[in-house]
Motif scaffolding. Structure first.
Motif, PDB file in Angstrom:
ATOM      1  N   GLY A   1       1.816 -75.370 103.074  1.00 53.32           N
ATOM      2  CA  GLY A   1       3.009 -74.576 102.780  1.00 53.32           C
ATOM      3  C   GLY A   1       4.215 -74.930 103.632  1.00 53.32           C
ATOM      4  N   ALA A   2       4.094 -75.974 104.467  1.00 54.85           N
ATOM      5  CA  ALA A   2       5.208 -76.345 105.355  1.00 54.85           C
ATOM      6  C   ALA A   2       6.394 -76.909 104.583  1.00 54.85           C
ATOM      7  CB  ALA A   2       4.731 -77.368 106.385  1.00 54.85           C
ATOM      8  N   GLY A   3       6.118 -77.441 103.394  1.00 52.49           N
ATOM      9  CA  GLY A   3       7.194 -78.015 102.591  1.00 52.49           C
ATOM     10  C   GLY A   3       7.095 -79.514 102.420  1.00 52.49           C
ATOM     11  N   LYS A   4       5.923 -80.082 102.716  1.00 53.79           N
ATOM     12  CA  LYS A   4       5.767 -81.542 102.673  1.00 53.79           C
ATOM     13  C   LYS A   4       5.962 -82.083 101.257  1.00 53.79           C
ATOM     14  CE  LYS A   4       1.566 -81.256 104.371  1.00 53.79           C
ATOM     15  NZ  LYS A   4       1.433 -79.774 104.413  1.00 53.79           N
TER      16      LYS A   4
ATOM     17  N   ALA B   1       8.004-100.145 102.710  1.00 56.65           N
ATOM     18  CA  ALA B   1       8.197 -98.888 103.438  1.00 56.65           C
ATOM     19  C   ALA B   1       7.253 -97.871 102.814  1.00 56.65           C
ATOM     20  CB  ALA B   1       9.642 -98.420 103.305  1.00 56.65           C
ATOM     21  N   ILE B   2       6.575 -97.113 103.651  1.00 52.48           N
ATOM     22  CA  ILE B   2       5.654 -96.095 103.142  1.00 52.48           C
ATOM     23  C   ILE B   2       6.025 -94.753 103.764  1.00 52.48           C
ATOM     24  CG2 ILE B   2       3.250 -95.348 102.999  1.00 52.48           C
ATOM     25  CD1 ILE B   2       2.431 -98.284 103.191  1.00 52.48           C
ATOM     26  N   LEU B   3       6.216 -93.776 102.888  1.00 54.38           N
ATOM     27  CA  LEU B   3       6.431 -92.397 103.331  1.00 54.38           C
ATOM     28  C   LEU B   3       5.152 -91.658 102.977  1.00 54.38           C
ATOM     29  CD1 LEU B   3       8.597 -90.490 104.494  1.00 54.38           C
ATOM     30  CD2 LEU B   3       9.408 -90.098 102.173  1.00 54.38           C
ATOM     31  N   LEU B   4       4.433 -91.243 104.010  1.00 56.41           N
ATOM     32  CA  LEU B   4       3.070 -90.746 103.824  1.00 56.41           C
ATOM     33  C   LEU B   4       2.955 -89.294 104.258  1.00 56.41           C
ATOM     34  CD1 LEU B   4      -0.064 -91.348 103.475  1.00 56.41           C
ATOM     35  CD2 LEU B   4      -0.046 -91.943 105.904  1.00 56.41           C
ATOM     36  N   VAL B   5       2.525 -88.433 103.329  1.00 52.14           N
ATOM     37  CA  VAL B   5       2.141 -87.075 103.696  1.00 52.14           C
ATOM     38  C   VAL B   5       0.625 -87.065 103.792  1.00 52.14           C
ATOM     39  CG1 VAL B   5       1.896 -84.725 102.811  1.00 52.14           C
ATOM     40  CG2 VAL B   5       4.110 -85.857 102.734  1.00 52.14           C
ATOM     41  N   GLU B   6       0.116 -86.601 104.922  1.00 51.83           N
ATOM     42  CA  GLU B   6      -1.324 -86.723 105.130  1.00 51.83           C
ATOM     43  C   GLU B   6      -1.824 -85.582 106.007  1.00 51.83           C
ATOM     44  OE1 GLU B   6      -3.791 -88.979 103.912  1.00 51.83           O
ATOM     45  OE2 GLU B   6      -4.898 -87.470 105.045  1.00 51.83           O
ATOM     46  N   GLN B   7      -2.952 -84.982 105.589  1.00 50.03           N
ATOM     47  CA  GLN B   7      -3.510 -83.900 106.407  1.00 50.03           C
ATOM     48  C   GLN B   7      -4.488 -84.425 107.451  1.00 50.03           C
ATOM     49  OE1 GLN B   7      -6.954 -83.129 105.057  1.00 50.03           O
ATOM     50  NE2 GLN B   7      -6.507 -84.850 103.700  1.00 50.03           N
ATOM     51  N   ASN B   8      -4.909 -85.679 107.321  1.00 46.87           N
ATOM     52  CA  ASN B   8      -5.766 -86.288 108.333  1.00 46.87           C
ATOM     53  C   ASN B   8      -4.848 -86.833 109.436  1.00 46.87           C
ATOM     54  OD1 ASN B   8      -7.535 -87.854 109.817  1.00 46.87           O
ATOM     55  ND2 ASN B   8      -8.729 -88.426 108.013  1.00 46.87           N
ATOM     56  N   THR B   9      -4.531 -85.935 110.380  1.00 43.72           N
ATOM     57  CA  THR B   9      -3.489 -86.240 111.362  1.00 43.72           C
ATOM     58  C   THR B   9      -3.811 -87.489 112.188  1.00 43.72           C
ATOM     59  OG1 THR B   9      -3.303 -83.864 111.565  1.00 43.72           O
ATOM     60  CG2 THR B   9      -2.060 -85.159 113.122  1.00 43.72           C
TER      61      THR B   9
ATOM     62  N   LEU C   1      -1.945 -95.055 111.859  1.00 44.99           N
ATOM     63  CA  LEU C   1      -1.319 -96.024 110.955  1.00 44.99           C
ATOM     64  C   LEU C   1       0.206 -96.036 111.079  1.00 44.99           C
ATOM     65  CD1 LEU C   1      -1.602 -97.951 108.442  1.00 44.99           C
ATOM     66  CD2 LEU C   1      -1.287 -95.910 107.033  1.00 44.99           C
ATOM     67  N   ALA C   2       0.763 -94.890 111.443  1.00 42.54           N
ATOM     68  CA  ALA C   2       2.215 -94.709 111.321  1.00 42.54           C
ATOM     69  C   ALA C   2       3.000 -95.402 112.425  1.00 42.54           C
ATOM     70  CB  ALA C   2       2.539 -93.215 111.337  1.00 42.54           C
ATOM     71  N   ASP C   3       4.276 -95.620 112.132  1.00 36.08           N
ATOM     72  CA  ASP C   3       5.235 -96.056 113.143  1.00 36.08           C
ATOM     73  C   ASP C   3       6.000 -94.860 113.682  1.00 36.08           C
ATOM     74  OD1 ASP C   3       5.252 -99.195 112.941  1.00 36.08           O
ATOM     75  OD2 ASP C   3       5.007 -98.374 110.933  1.00 36.08           O
ATOM     76  N   HIS C   4       6.317 -93.928 112.761  1.00 37.54           N
ATOM     77  CA  HIS C   4       7.010 -92.703 113.158  1.00 37.54           C
ATOM     78  C   HIS C   4       6.276 -91.507 112.574  1.00 37.54           C
ATOM     79  CE1 HIS C   4      10.584 -94.260 115.162  1.00 37.54           C
ATOM     80  NE2 HIS C   4      10.381 -95.312 114.384  1.00 37.54           N
ATOM     81  N   VAL C   5       6.253 -90.430 113.337  1.00 38.27           N
ATOM     82  CA  VAL C   5       5.541 -89.222 112.911  1.00 38.27           C
ATOM     83  C   VAL C   5       6.509 -88.044 112.967  1.00 38.27           C
ATOM     84  CG1 VAL C   5       3.640 -87.661 113.448  1.00 38.27           C
ATOM     85  CG2 VAL C   5       3.363 -90.120 113.795  1.00 38.27           C
ATOM     86  N   HIS C   6       6.516 -87.282 111.893  1.00 42.67           N
ATOM     87  CA  HIS C   6       7.341 -86.077 111.836  1.00 42.67           C
ATOM     88  C   HIS C   6       6.438 -84.896 111.529  1.00 42.67           C
ATOM     89  CE1 HIS C   6      11.043 -88.480 111.674  1.00 42.67           C
ATOM     90  NE2 HIS C   6      10.355 -89.288 110.878  1.00 42.67           N
ATOM     91  N   LEU C   7       6.600 -83.856 112.309  1.00 42.89           N
ATOM     92  CA  LEU C   7       5.830 -82.631 112.072  1.00 42.89           C
ATOM     93  C   LEU C   7       6.749 -81.618 111.406  1.00 42.89           C
ATOM     94  CD1 LEU C   7       3.367 -80.780 112.443  1.00 42.89           C
ATOM     95  CD2 LEU C   7       4.130 -80.349 114.778  1.00 42.89           C
ATOM     96  N   LEU C   8       6.338 -81.201 110.221  1.00 43.03           N
ATOM     97  CA  LEU C   8       7.125 -80.236 109.451  1.00 43.03           C
ATOM     98  C   LEU C   8       6.421 -78.888 109.524  1.00 43.03           C
ATOM     99  CD1 LEU C   8       9.615 -80.273 107.421  1.00 43.03           C
ATOM    100  CD2 LEU C   8       7.934 -80.513 105.596  1.00 43.03           C
ATOM    101  N   ALA C   9       7.156 -77.850 109.880  1.00 48.50           N
ATOM    102  CA  ALA C   9       6.580 -76.503 109.923  1.00 48.50           C
ATOM    103  C   ALA C   9       7.651 -75.529 109.464  1.00 48.50           C
ATOM    104  CB  ALA C   9       6.107 -76.161 111.326  1.00 48.50           C
ATOM    105  N   GLY C  10       7.282 -74.669 108.543  1.00 56.21           N
ATOM    106  CA  GLY C  10       8.250 -73.708 108.020  1.00 56.21           C
ATOM    107  C   GLY C  10       9.485 -74.380 107.444  1.00 56.21           C
TER     108      GLY C  10
END
Ligand code: ATP
Length: 234
Positions: free
Chosen positions: A37-40, A186-194, A200-209
């Motif tokens: 529900g964070a909005g990913k 370029a890959i934009l990945l939404v993933e629940q396996n943190t 794998l990622a180069d950059h990580v963004h945490l989305l909450a609310g």
């Protein structure tokens, strides 16, 4: 390649995303993680133009995509592999793949594109005449990815690809994503396996609310701290 600048978006009167700013670059994986529900998914839909922006902008190679409909974004080298795979269950594997050969001009190269897909995913060649609905979970995820790659997008948007996959298939999936990154996509990945996403990622963004509460180069991410933020403990 892709830049989001102060993006706000939601559904009707309900705003979900608040001032989201991030970039996805060629040859890099940009991971978006966050609780349910964070909005990913909403964020990915905003990138594809499936939702109007209430504020902010999305740019591709410096050009503002405002007013560019989803189908045209697909022609601009953006492809999305949606959560839940969204396959045409009654259609064959091969027909599902053909649906990904977009825009229509690229259909001239359909045979070559199918050949590339089968070389990448040999199991799909074996099953090409079967209905997509008869595939196992892992095969269905491969088909969804293969379909997303049919038009050889430069930016691949992938929503929760490991959901419901057995561990061995998750390994295969992440190897495949690593190969696509090495190809320069370029890959934009939404993933629940943190842990896997961060590895794998180069950059990580945490989305909450609906807000980015942490944005870091993956090499600097401390998983424990990330999980604490994830569950709202800090
Ligand atoms: P999940 O991991 O559960 O898929 P998510 O981070 O992808 O979650 P979204 O699916 O983007 O989250 O949902 C964010 C918020 O938007 C939620 O509160 C959800 O109820 C709401 N929402 C999602 N889709 C719609 C819709 N079509 N209409 C109205 N509200 C929606």
């Amino acid at each position: 390649m892709l830049e989001l600048d102060g993006v706000r978006a939601g559904y009707g009167a309900v705003n979900v995303l608040w001032d989201v700013t991030l970039a996805a670059r060629a040859g890099q994986v940009t991971a978006i993680i966050g609780p349910n529900g964070a909005g990913k998914t909403t964020l990915l839909r905003a990138v594809m133009g499936l939702l109007p922006l209430a504020a902010g902008g999305v740019r591709l190679d410096g050009a503002d995509l405002a007013g560019t409909p989803t189908w045209r974004r697909a022609g601009l080298s953006l492809a999305m592999v949606p959560e839940g795979r969204m396959l045409f269950r009654d259609m064959s594997v091969e027909d599902n793949l053909a649906m990904g050969a977009y825009p229509p001009a690229r259909r001239a190269g359909l045979a070559q594109a199918l050949e590339r897909a089968y070389a990448r995913f040999p199991r799909l060649r074996e099953r090409r005449r079967q209905a997509a609905g008869a595939l196992s979970g892992g095969e269905a995820q491969m088909l969804a990815l293969a379909r997303g790659l049919m038009a050889e997008p430069r930016l691949l948007i992938v929503d929760e690809p490991s959901l419901g996959l057995a561990p061995r298939l998750v390994d295969e999936l992440f190897e495949l994503l690593a190969g696509l990154k090495a190809d320069g996509r370029a890959i934009l990945l939404v993933e629940q396996n943190t842990a896997r996403a961060v590895a794998l990622a180069d950059h990580v963004h945490l989305l909450a609310g609906g807000r980015l509460v942490l944005s870091q180069p993956a090499a600097e991410v401390e998983l424990e701290r990330l999980h604490a933020r994830y569950f709202g403990r800090t």
